[in-house]
Design an enzyme around this catalytic site. Structure first.
Site, PDB file in Angstrom:
ATOM      1  N   GLU A   7     -11.314  11.459  -5.348  1.00  0.00           N
ATOM      2  CA  GLU A   7     -11.330  11.357  -3.896  1.00  0.00           C
ATOM      3  C   GLU A   7     -10.578  12.514  -3.248  1.00  0.00           C
ATOM      4  OE1 GLU A   7      -9.479   8.352  -0.573  1.00  0.00           O
ATOM      5  OE2 GLU A   7     -10.614   7.435  -2.217  1.00  0.00           O
ATOM      6  N   GLU A  24      -7.392  -1.998   2.174  1.00  0.00           N
ATOM      7  CA  GLU A  24      -6.716  -0.770   2.592  1.00  0.00           C
ATOM      8  C   GLU A  24      -6.890  -0.537   4.086  1.00  0.00           C
ATOM      9  OE1 GLU A  24      -7.146   4.033   1.781  1.00  0.00           O
ATOM     10  OE2 GLU A  24      -7.967   2.628   0.317  1.00  0.00           O
ATOM     11  N   GLU A  79      -9.354  11.795  12.094  1.00  0.00           N
ATOM     12  CA  GLU A  79      -8.530  10.659  12.513  1.00  0.00           C
ATOM     13  C   GLU A  79      -7.689  10.979  13.743  1.00  0.00           C
ATOM     14  OE1 GLU A  79      -6.065   7.002  10.520  1.00  0.00           O
ATOM     15  OE2 GLU A  79      -6.816   8.638   9.293  1.00  0.00           O
ATOM     16  N   LYS A 137       0.850  -1.184   0.000  1.00  0.00           N
ATOM     17  CA  LYS A 137       0.000   0.000   0.000  1.00  0.00           C
ATOM     18  C   LYS A 137       0.888   1.237   0.000  1.00  0.00           C
ATOM     19  CE  LYS A 137      -3.264   2.735   2.711  1.00  0.00           C
ATOM     20  NZ  LYS A 137      -3.990   2.900   3.991  1.00  0.00           N
TER      21      LYS A 137
END
Length: 479
Positions: free
Chosen positions: A447, A306, A259, A207
């Site tokens: 995105e 992910e 987050e 990733k």
């Protein structure tokens, strides 16, 4: 102050701090968004709770691979030299500092800690105010309730319990904002995503998180308070942050992150991990939005893949500090005004260290950063690949931002959905995406526009439907 060399580090200030319940000043617990005012604002709020501060009595900036350690050493020295009277005794009271740290150790931007003069905090229904002053070592000195009241009047222009004076109200958000490409234009950035996918498919990585920047310029000086207030109200389930060093506009970091890298309260660590994103404007007409989000995110192998990398990264980094980590049984859908995320909450009881104390919030922030959610897997390979493909210095973007207190408590979020102010009329916005083998470059570009939407809205730009209604500079299209 920007060096970690002891020979050039200034003397540790001697600080006196007094924390009292806000009720002692005759005021109820406020919605802290009402106190977002003033040119030297520092804040960390969520849904009207958290910390809002003004002024600065001490500051320490650092650079390089030992930036976290250097900041912790300075903070420990400040705490050891301080005289503190804390009449409340909860996390965030007494002596506290705001901070922000760069994503990469090689960044040219400054990291550091700032101790504010006047801090107002709220936790549930309990509110408090802390006043901090620097004194000459050895000078007899004591702070009183009258000193706290006087500082409040000086900062807010009104008595405690009343909204800030009209002169402290933020200016309207700018009406004329011009956007231009940052380091990479859209075509170049999607090419970088293709290169990242090729590396993943070749087995170099599992990733990779790639970000891009967009520059916004205004004709009139930008009022950061107007931006922060908009974020705090519109994205009230995110942690709204504003931290800067030096007291000027340049380098001010602001945004609203969903987050939480790590929160430490009374010996327990908490984190919220996000990975997997869906633009809310993409929901088909006629389909229930929640069912759509659950179907697309919950049933997507790419999104689940992910998210799994991000959880595994955090749990592995926490392992040396705890005997037990608890995570959400399954990722849940976090609904924000602009996007849905796959989210998981993580909790860990912290193991005491050799001295008998659990690790501090800042120590854990260093240990956990960077997670796979903002870097990639394997971490070292991803961290080396990011600057090659992004071709920019992320600076404070995607680094830890938040606060800590003298007892080691604190909140450190990841500086996402935000921007760095470069001067009075220029801000640089950032957004990134997790890239895996199944990633589509055009979808990742879309995105990033969804993730830029909070800051664009805070800058007064419309965000109707799936298209940001902006007139871009040449070379920049807006989705």
């Amino acid at each position: 102050m920007s060096s970690t060399d002891p020979a050039t580090t200034p003397p540790v200030p001697v600080l006196h701090a007094l924390t009292v319940p806000l009720s002692a000043l005759g005021a109820d617990a406020p919605d802290l968004r009402e106190l977002l005012a003033g040119p030297d604002l520092l804040c960390w709020t969520v849904d009207g709770r958290g910390l809002v501060a003004h002024g600065r009595v001490a500051e320490h900036t650092v650079r390089g691979p030992d930036r976290f350690t250097a900041a912790r050493v300075w903070w420990d020295d400040v705490v050891a030299a301080a005289v503190v009277e804390d009449r409340v005794g909860v996390p965030g009271t007494g002596l506290a500092a705001f901070g922000a740290f760069t994503f990469a150790s090689a960044s040219g931007a400054e990291s550091g800690l700032v101790v504010p003069e006047l801090l107002v905090g709220r936790r549930d229904d309990l509110a408090w105010v802390s006043l901090v002053v620097a004194v000459v070592p050895g000078t007899p000195f004591a702070l009183s309730l009258d000193d706290v009241t006087a500082a409040w009047l000086r900062r807010f222009g009104t008595a405690p319990g009343r909204p800030p004076a009209a002169g402290d109200e933020p200016a309207a958000v700018p009406s004329d904002v011009r956007l231009s490409p940052g380091t990479l234009g859209e075509h170049e950035w999607t090419g970088a995503v293709r290169d990242g996918v090729d590396l993943i498919r070749a087995g170099r990585l599992e990733k990779l998180v790639l970000a891009r920047d967009v520059v916004a310029r205004t004709d009139e000086p930008l009022d950061p308070v107007a931006v922060v207030r908009d974020l705090a109200h519109r994205y009230d389930q995110c942690w709204t942050y504003c931290v800067g060093f030096g007291g000027g506009a340049a380098g001010r970091l602001m945004g609203a992150t969903p987050e939480m890298l790590v929160q430490v309260l009374d010996g327990a660590a908490h984190a919220r991990v996000l990975a997997g994103t869906l633009d809310r404007d993409a929901a088909p007409v006629g389909e229930d939005p929640q069912e759509y989000a659950a179907r697309v995110l919950g049933e997507s192998e790419k999104q689940q893949h992910e998210h799994g990398f991000a959880i595994d990264s955090l749990v592995a980094s926490l392992a040396p500090y705890t005997d037990a980590v608890t995570t959400s049984p399954e990722p849940f859908i976090l609904e924000l005004p602009n996007v849905w995320h796959l989210a998981s909450d993580v909790t860990a009881a912290l193991r005491p260290g050799p001295a008998g104390d659990p690790p501090s919030a800042l120590e854990l922030a260093e240990a956990l950063h960077p997670t796979a959610a903002v870097c990639g897997t394997p971490t070292a390979v991803a961290a080396a690949t990011i600057p090659e493909l992004e071709r920019m210095d992320r600076g404070l973007y995607a680094g830890p931002v938040g606060w800590l207190d003298a007892a080691g408590n604190g909140d450190w979020g990841i500086a996402l959905r935000g921007a760095v102010q470069e001067d009075e009329r220029t801000v640089r916005l950032y957004a990134g995406c997790g890239i895996v083998a199944a990633s589509d470059p055009e979808a990742e570009l879309a995105e990033t526009w969804a993730k830029l939407r909070p800051m664009l809205q805070a800058l007064g730009q419309r965000a109707d439907g799936a298209v940001e209604r902006l007139v871009p500079a040449p070379g920049l299209s807006v989705r």
